[in-house]
Design a protein around this motif. Structure first.
Motif, PDB file in Angstrom:
ATOM      1  N   VAL A 292     -46.518  16.458  -1.449  1.00 44.40           N
ATOM      2  CA  VAL A 292     -45.510  16.925  -0.505  1.00 44.40           C
ATOM      3  C   VAL A 292     -46.183  17.156   0.838  1.00 44.40           C
ATOM      4  N   SER A 293     -45.635  16.540   1.880  1.00 38.33           N
ATOM      5  CA  SER A 293     -46.111  16.876   3.216  1.00 38.33           C
ATOM      6  C   SER A 293     -45.066  17.788   3.845  1.00 38.33           C
ATOM      7  N   SER A 294     -45.516  18.893   4.448  1.00 41.82           N
ATOM      8  CA  SER A 294     -44.551  19.816   5.037  1.00 41.82           C
ATOM      9  C   SER A 294     -45.220  20.655   6.109  1.00 41.82           C
ATOM     10  N   HIS A 295     -44.408  21.054   7.101  1.00 40.65           N
ATOM     11  CA  HIS A 295     -44.904  22.011   8.096  1.00 40.65           C
ATOM     12  C   HIS A 295     -44.525  23.429   7.678  1.00 40.65           C
ATOM     13  N   ASN A 296     -43.795  23.542   6.584  1.00 44.35           N
ATOM     14  CA  ASN A 296     -43.384  24.855   6.103  1.00 44.35           C
ATOM     15  C   ASN A 296     -44.463  25.365   5.135  1.00 44.35           C
ATOM     16  N   LEU A 297     -45.346  26.226   5.657  1.00 51.85           N
ATOM     17  CA  LEU A 297     -46.513  26.633   4.868  1.00 51.85           C
ATOM     18  C   LEU A 297     -46.131  27.539   3.716  1.00 51.85           C
ATOM     19  N   HIS A 298     -45.063  28.307   3.903  1.00 50.14           N
ATOM     20  CA  HIS A 298     -44.590  29.141   2.807  1.00 50.14           C
ATOM     21  C   HIS A 298     -44.136  28.232   1.655  1.00 50.14           C
ATOM     22  N   GLU A 299     -43.468  27.136   2.023  1.00 46.53           N
ATOM     23  CA  GLU A 299     -43.014  26.177   1.014  1.00 46.53           C
ATOM     24  C   GLU A 299     -44.201  25.599   0.245  1.00 46.53           C
ATOM     25  N   ILE A 300     -45.233  25.188   0.987  1.00 45.88           N
ATOM     26  CA  ILE A 300     -46.411  24.607   0.335  1.00 45.88           C
ATOM     27  C   ILE A 300     -47.052  25.644  -0.587  1.00 45.88           C
ATOM     28  N   GLU A 301     -47.136  26.879  -0.103  1.00 48.14           N
ATOM     29  CA  GLU A 301     -47.804  27.926  -0.877  1.00 48.14           C
ATOM     30  C   GLU A 301     -47.037  28.251  -2.161  1.00 48.14           C
ATOM     31  N   THR A 302     -45.703  28.186  -2.093  1.00 48.83           N
ATOM     32  CA  THR A 302     -44.946  28.560  -3.292  1.00 48.83           C
ATOM     33  C   THR A 302     -44.752  27.382  -4.257  1.00 48.83           C
ATOM     34  N   VAL A 303     -44.680  26.165  -3.708  1.00 51.54           N
ATOM     35  CA  VAL A 303     -44.352  25.021  -4.566  1.00 51.54           C
ATOM     36  C   VAL A 303     -45.597  24.326  -5.129  1.00 51.54           C
ATOM     37  N   CYS A 304     -46.669  24.301  -4.318  1.00 50.42           N
ATOM     38  CA  CYS A 304     -47.825  23.461  -4.679  1.00 50.42           C
ATOM     39  C   CYS A 304     -48.901  24.249  -5.411  1.00 50.42           C
TER      40      CYS A 304
ATOM     41  N   LEU B 116     -56.765   7.850  11.133  1.00 49.45           N
ATOM     42  CA  LEU B 116     -57.551   8.396  10.020  1.00 49.45           C
ATOM     43  C   LEU B 116     -59.019   8.081  10.287  1.00 49.45           C
ATOM     44  N   ASP B 117     -59.842   9.090  10.053  1.00 50.75           N
ATOM     45  CA  ASP B 117     -61.231   8.981  10.484  1.00 50.75           C
ATOM     46  C   ASP B 117     -62.177   9.341   9.331  1.00 50.75           C
ATOM     47  N   GLY B 118     -62.136   8.551   8.273  1.00 50.33           N
ATOM     48  CA  GLY B 118     -62.996   8.837   7.117  1.00 50.33           C
ATOM     49  C   GLY B 118     -62.373   9.889   6.217  1.00 50.33           C
ATOM     50  N   LEU B 119     -61.116   9.691   5.884  1.00 45.08           N
ATOM     51  CA  LEU B 119     -60.378  10.694   5.098  1.00 45.08           C
ATOM     52  C   LEU B 119     -60.729  10.601   3.601  1.00 45.08           C
ATOM     53  N   ASP B 120     -61.094  11.752   3.031  1.00 46.49           N
ATOM     54  CA  ASP B 120     -61.384  11.842   1.592  1.00 46.49           C
ATOM     55  C   ASP B 120     -60.336  12.737   0.954  1.00 46.49           C
ATOM     56  N   LEU B 121     -59.683  12.231  -0.077  1.00 43.48           N
ATOM     57  CA  LEU B 121     -58.630  13.020  -0.722  1.00 43.48           C
ATOM     58  C   LEU B 121     -58.593  12.701  -2.210  1.00 43.48           C
ATOM     59  N   GLU B 122     -58.637  13.736  -3.035  1.00 48.11           N
ATOM     60  CA  GLU B 122     -58.500  13.545  -4.486  1.00 48.11           C
ATOM     61  C   GLU B 122     -57.290  14.363  -4.932  1.00 48.11           C
ATOM     62  N   VAL B 123     -56.286  13.691  -5.443  1.00 50.08           N
ATOM     63  CA  VAL B 123     -55.083  14.388  -5.892  1.00 50.08           C
ATOM     64  C   VAL B 123     -55.073  14.401  -7.423  1.00 50.08           C
ATOM     65  N   PRO B 124     -55.284  15.582  -8.040  1.00 50.84           N
ATOM     66  CA  PRO B 124     -55.344  15.623  -9.503  1.00 50.84           C
ATOM     67  C   PRO B 124     -54.027  15.177 -10.136  1.00 50.84           C
ATOM     68  N   ALA B 125     -54.131  14.386 -11.197  1.00 48.60           N
ATOM     69  CA  ALA B 125     -52.933  13.935 -11.913  1.00 48.60           C
ATOM     70  C   ALA B 125     -52.175  15.144 -12.450  1.00 48.60           C
ATOM     71  N   GLY B 126     -50.858  15.127 -12.278  1.00 44.97           N
ATOM     72  CA  GLY B 126     -50.026  16.215 -12.799  1.00 44.97           C
ATOM     73  C   GLY B 126     -49.873  17.378 -11.841  1.00 44.97           C
ATOM     74  N   SER B 127     -50.526  17.283 -10.670  1.00 43.37           N
ATOM     75  CA  SER B 127     -50.436  18.413  -9.731  1.00 43.37           C
ATOM     76  C   SER B 127     -49.245  18.246  -8.796  1.00 43.37           C
ATOM     77  N   VAL B 128     -48.859  19.363  -8.183  1.00 44.14           N
ATOM     78  CA  VAL B 128     -47.949  19.315  -7.041  1.00 44.14           C
ATOM     79  C   VAL B 128     -48.847  19.629  -5.847  1.00 44.14           C
ATOM     80  N   PHE B 129     -49.074  18.623  -5.030  1.00 43.09           N
ATOM     81  CA  PHE B 129     -50.150  18.655  -4.043  1.00 43.09           C
ATOM     82  C   PHE B 129     -49.552  18.710  -2.636  1.00 43.09           C
ATOM     83  N   GLY B 130     -49.942  19.673  -1.850  1.00 37.40           N
ATOM     84  CA  GLY B 130     -49.422  19.817  -0.490  1.00 37.40           C
ATOM     85  C   GLY B 130     -50.365  19.223   0.537  1.00 37.40           C
TER      86      GLY B 130
END
Ligand code: ATP
Length: 319
Positions: A193-205, A25-39
């Motif tokens: 959710v971490s996934s390599h299935n981009l369709h999954e991320i697009e439909t679920v998150c 990890l090289d200076g990773l910035d991440l904000e995950v909104p509460a209540g979200s389904v985040f991919g």
């Protein structure tokens, strides 16, 4: 949901992590909104599992700040029972039955003893393993073990659930039902959710971050990343291309044409109140009126196309 940090269930700022000479990890910035389904999406070695491990407290960040549910990095006293995870290679005690495994993990998770039986029943139903409750986990298939792993992450009432490639190895029907379950959790808790299935991320998150070489290269609501709400794309078959007529009908939108792919892109970015349905209808009226032939109509770009626009990952950084 209770404590959050300015609306974030997980906040990572400038997080760095090395494994020896490898900078994961090289200076990773991440904000995950509460209540979200985040991919969380990224190539192999991008740093997704390391990010999860830091969020769960399995690893400590070398640099930067971590805030979980508004209360600093993982701390057993603060966070026990509020955060759960499905690790990438979840190992389960092989000599326990499925029900015993869930009971044991549920107790660790803080589910009161008077509630544990009902809670285990609920989870067994959720992951469709009620009929295997009495079987030892070593007798389960890979996909069934994965479902036990997913189930244990929803024991109790966690505020934040981290799922590393949850549907990996599941048959299509099971994967579909797990996706539906995850999507239905929106607003009740935060799920990453971490996934390599981009369709999954697009439909679920509803939110997504693209990670590459230990940094976030793009993040935001899925609709903003894919341009779903600010771009309409029409691909034409062979025949007329009524570009002038479309531009005349949509004078305030930006209309471009790509001869090679026969793609008309209509962008209405930055025009609040402009709706994709109106743009699509107006453009299609013109296209059909001109006798053009339509191959496809889409809103924005798929997440897969966005992902493929990222430069491919070179070997891990060794500095
Ligand atoms: P994948 O999609 O393949 O699961 P990922 O995005 O989850 O990848 P990580 O597992 O976080 O990526 O790995 C990030 C980098 O850190 C990679 O270069 C990897 O080789 C390295 N790495 C991860 N774990 C270790 C470790 N225990 N020891 C040394 N290097 C590691």
């Amino acid at each position: 949901m209770s404590a959050t940090n300015g609306g974030s269930a997980l906040s990572l700022r400038g997080v760095g992590k090395r494994y020896g000479r490898i900078r994961a990890l090289d200076g990773l910035d991440l904000e995950v909104p509460a209540g979200s389904v985040f991919g969380l999406v990224g190539p192999n070695g991008a740093g997704k599992t390391t990010t999860f491990a830091i969020a769960c407290g399995y690893l400590r960040a070398d640099t930067g700040t971590v805030s979980l549910l508004g209360a600093g990095p993982f701390d057993a006293e603060q966070h026990r029972g509020r955060i759960t995870a499905l690790p990438q290679d979840a190992a389960l005690g092989r000599d326990l039955t499925v029900a015993e495994t869930l009971t044991y993990l549920g107790r660790l998770q803080g589910v009161p003893s008077r509630e544990i039986r009902a809670e285990v029943r609920r989870i067994l139903q959720l992951v469709d393993l009620t009929d295997r409750a009495g079987d030892r986990t070593r007798t389960l298939s890979h996909g069934m073990l994965r479902r036990v792993g997913i189930g244990q992450a929803f024991l109790g009432d966690p505020e934040l659930v981290l799922l590393d490639e949850p549907t990996n190895g599941l048959d299509p029907r099971q994967a579909h039902s797990i996706r539906e379950f995850i999507a239905a959790q929106r607003g009740t808790r935060t799920i990453i959710v971490s996934s390599h299935n981009l369709h999954e991320i697009e439909t679920v998150c509803d939110h997504v971050a693209l990670i590459d070489r230990g940094r976030v290269v793009m993040a935001g609501p899925v609709s903003a990343v894919t341009g779903r709400n600010d771009e309409v794309r029409i691909t034409l078959g062979a025949g007329p291309v009524p570009l002038t007529e479309i531009r005349a009908a949509l004078p305030d939108d930006q209309v471009t044409w790509d001869e090679n792919t026969r793609l008309i892109k209509i962008s209405f970015l930055g025009r609040p109140g402009r709706e994709a349905e109106d743009v699509t209808s107006a453009a299609l009226r013109v296209v059909l009126g001109a006798g053009a032939r339509i191959s496809t109509v889409t809103r924005g770009e798929s997440l897969e196309s966005k992902y493929l626009e990222m430069p491919s990952t070179p070997p891990p950084l060794r500095r």
